[in-house]
Design a protein around this motif. Sequence first.
Motif, PDB file in Angstrom:
ATOM      1  N   GLY A   1       5.421  -7.139  33.340  1.00 26.28           N
ATOM      2  CA  GLY A   1       5.689  -7.970  32.158  1.00 26.28           C
ATOM      3  C   GLY A   1       5.197  -9.394  32.307  1.00 26.28           C
ATOM      4  O   GLY A   1       4.821  -9.834  33.396  1.00 26.28           O
ATOM      5  N   GLU A   2       5.210 -10.110  31.196  1.00 24.06           N
ATOM      6  CA  GLU A   2       4.774 -11.511  31.186  1.00 24.06           C
ATOM      7  C   GLU A   2       5.485 -12.227  30.044  1.00 24.06           C
ATOM      8  O   GLU A   2       6.113 -11.588  29.203  1.00 24.06           O
ATOM      9  N   VAL A   3       5.375 -13.558  30.020  1.00 22.44           N
ATOM     10  CA  VAL A   3       5.969 -14.340  28.939  1.00 22.44           C
ATOM     11  C   VAL A   3       4.855 -14.930  28.087  1.00 22.44           C
ATOM     12  O   VAL A   3       3.939 -15.551  28.615  1.00 22.44           O
ATOM     13  N   ARG A   4       4.930 -14.690  26.796  1.00 16.37           N
ATOM     14  CA  ARG A   4       3.913 -15.205  25.872  1.00 16.37           C
ATOM     15  C   ARG A   4       4.536 -16.219  24.933  1.00 16.37           C
ATOM     16  O   ARG A   4       5.693 -16.116  24.565  1.00 16.37           O
ATOM     17  N   VAL A   5       3.704 -17.185  24.510  1.00 16.49           N
ATOM     18  CA  VAL A   5       4.136 -18.127  23.485  1.00 16.49           C
ATOM     19  C   VAL A   5       2.931 -18.358  22.577  1.00 16.49           C
ATOM     20  O   VAL A   5       1.822 -18.574  23.053  1.00 16.49           O
ATOM     21  N   TYR A   6       3.143 -18.216  21.289  1.00 16.61           N
ATOM     22  CA  TYR A   6       2.020 -18.259  20.351  1.00 16.61           C
ATOM     23  C   TYR A   6       1.948 -19.556  19.555  1.00 16.61           C
ATOM     24  O   TYR A   6       0.996 -19.792  18.839  1.00 16.61           O
TER      25      TYR A   6
ATOM     26  N   ILE B   1      12.344  -4.777  29.892  1.00 16.20           N
ATOM     27  CA  ILE B   1      11.800  -5.452  31.089  1.00 16.20           C
ATOM     28  C   ILE B   1      11.248  -4.428  32.070  1.00 16.20           C
ATOM     29  O   ILE B   1      10.142  -4.580  32.597  1.00 16.20           O
ATOM     30  N   ARG B   2      12.013  -3.354  32.282  1.00 19.91           N
ATOM     31  CA  ARG B   2      11.564  -2.330  33.242  1.00 19.91           C
ATOM     32  C   ARG B   2      10.319  -1.580  32.759  1.00 19.91           C
ATOM     33  O   ARG B   2       9.594  -0.984  33.563  1.00 19.91           O
ATOM     34  N   SER B   3      10.083  -1.601  31.432  1.00 21.93           N
ATOM     35  CA  SER B   3       8.877  -0.979  30.879  1.00 21.93           C
ATOM     36  C   SER B   3       7.706  -1.955  30.811  1.00 21.93           C
ATOM     37  O   SER B   3       6.644  -1.618  30.279  1.00 21.93           O
ATOM     38  N   GLY B   4       7.912  -3.175  31.300  1.00 21.68           N
ATOM     39  CA  GLY B   4       6.818  -4.144  31.307  1.00 21.68           C
ATOM     40  C   GLY B   4       6.487  -4.718  29.940  1.00 21.68           C
ATOM     41  O   GLY B   4       5.394  -5.252  29.724  1.00 21.68           O
ATOM     42  N   LYS B   5       7.426  -4.600  28.990  1.00 18.89           N
ATOM     43  CA  LYS B   5       7.183  -5.191  27.665  1.00 18.89           C
ATOM     44  C   LYS B   5       7.151  -6.717  27.784  1.00 18.89           C
ATOM     45  O   LYS B   5       7.856  -7.299  28.627  1.00 18.89           O
TER      46      LYS B   5
END
Lengths: 216, 216
Positions: free
Chosen positions: B99-104, B72-76
């Motif tokens: 960071g962000e949340v992705r859904v595919y 999280i701290r690395s923006g993954k």
Amino acid sequence: MDFRTDFKPVTVQPQEIEEKSFEMITEEFGPHDYAEEQYKVVQRVIHASADFELGRSLVFHPDAVQAGIQAIRSGKPIVADVQMVQVGISKPRLEKFGGEVRVYISDPDVMQEAKRLNTTRAIIATRKAAREADGAIYAIGNAPTALLELIRLVKEGEARPGLIIGVPVGFVSAAESKEELLKLDVPFITNIGRKGGSPVAVATVNALSLLAERQG
Amino acid sequence: MDFRTDFKPVTVQPQEIEEKSFEMITEEFGPHDYAEEQYKVVQRVIHASADFELGRSLVFHPDAVQAGIQAIRSGKPIVADVQMVQVGISKPRLEKFGGEVRVYISDPDVMQEAKRLNTTRAIIATRKAAREADGAIYAIGNAPTALLELIRLVKEGEARPGLIIGVPVGFVSAAESKEELLKLDVPFITNIGRKGGSPVAVATVNALSLLAERQG
């Protein structure tokens, strides 16, 4: 060595998984007093939670299932308390009857009004829903304050829900809000205790829309 | 008669409700063997589910919490298996670190490919995530096939997750997929048994982002 020997094949299709799950649930659930259509809701809630205790805690107003089916078949909106409930509900079956799922909690006017009145967004969103969504099915999986406010509005004659699905989860006010709902003589589906949540609200709506479709 | 005498005042603010809930959870939970930061996750999962049995079923790889904080701290990115998980996760704390949340799962190319290969969208979405989201936190609350496919990709060296949160719910393959995850030597958070679901995945990510923020 091929590590994949560890694996069961993962080619099972979603529909098969669901059918197999429902068989397992019915076998483990055993005898019960739910009416046939009520049990369709119970079964889907257990499917979504893997929690038989939660399934057994569901309570139905006698008119609840039929009122829910009627609301869906009349194209009444579903009002979700939070976005997690909104996105989880299956839309195509609702849209077939002209229905849709609404959520008011992040509307700019709701956020402003909640700030101004120093109260929760859930309460203000419920007031907006009461004004805009007559005859709606309320699907409340999270906010006890939304359910308590809806109960208040019903008693005041300011909200006329078609069905209240009141299954907020949590330690503060959730169980108490459901006890208040049990006293109302309007169609409701709720459960006893602290458990509940978005997947329970979603599963209940989805079970009802399947019943609505089959009654066609 | 004023019916509102039935009502407890509903003016409690969300932050107060949460603090009160967390006190109640700690009191009822009693002594345990979780490390302090692991317990923050357990506590938030119980808060989201009102289910102590579920909370007690959580299992942490020894590096899991620190790996999650680091990611999280690395923006993954966070990869959610379904939209319910995506919308439930609190975004501002992630965005602070880039960071962000992705859904595919609903991407058109994923849907087409799943149809073409006659397999689940969850499997194809996991393959896409493995290609596009190196070092991500996978938050899997629903699809056992997504978790099984991710485990396969890790073993094949085709996926390098920063942390796997594997908490699918259900009767078919959910418990089994978690048993496979327990055998992996990559950072994971999972639970024993059939229970789990979107709110568990969401609560776990939210607990980790709070820890990431506090470590700042």
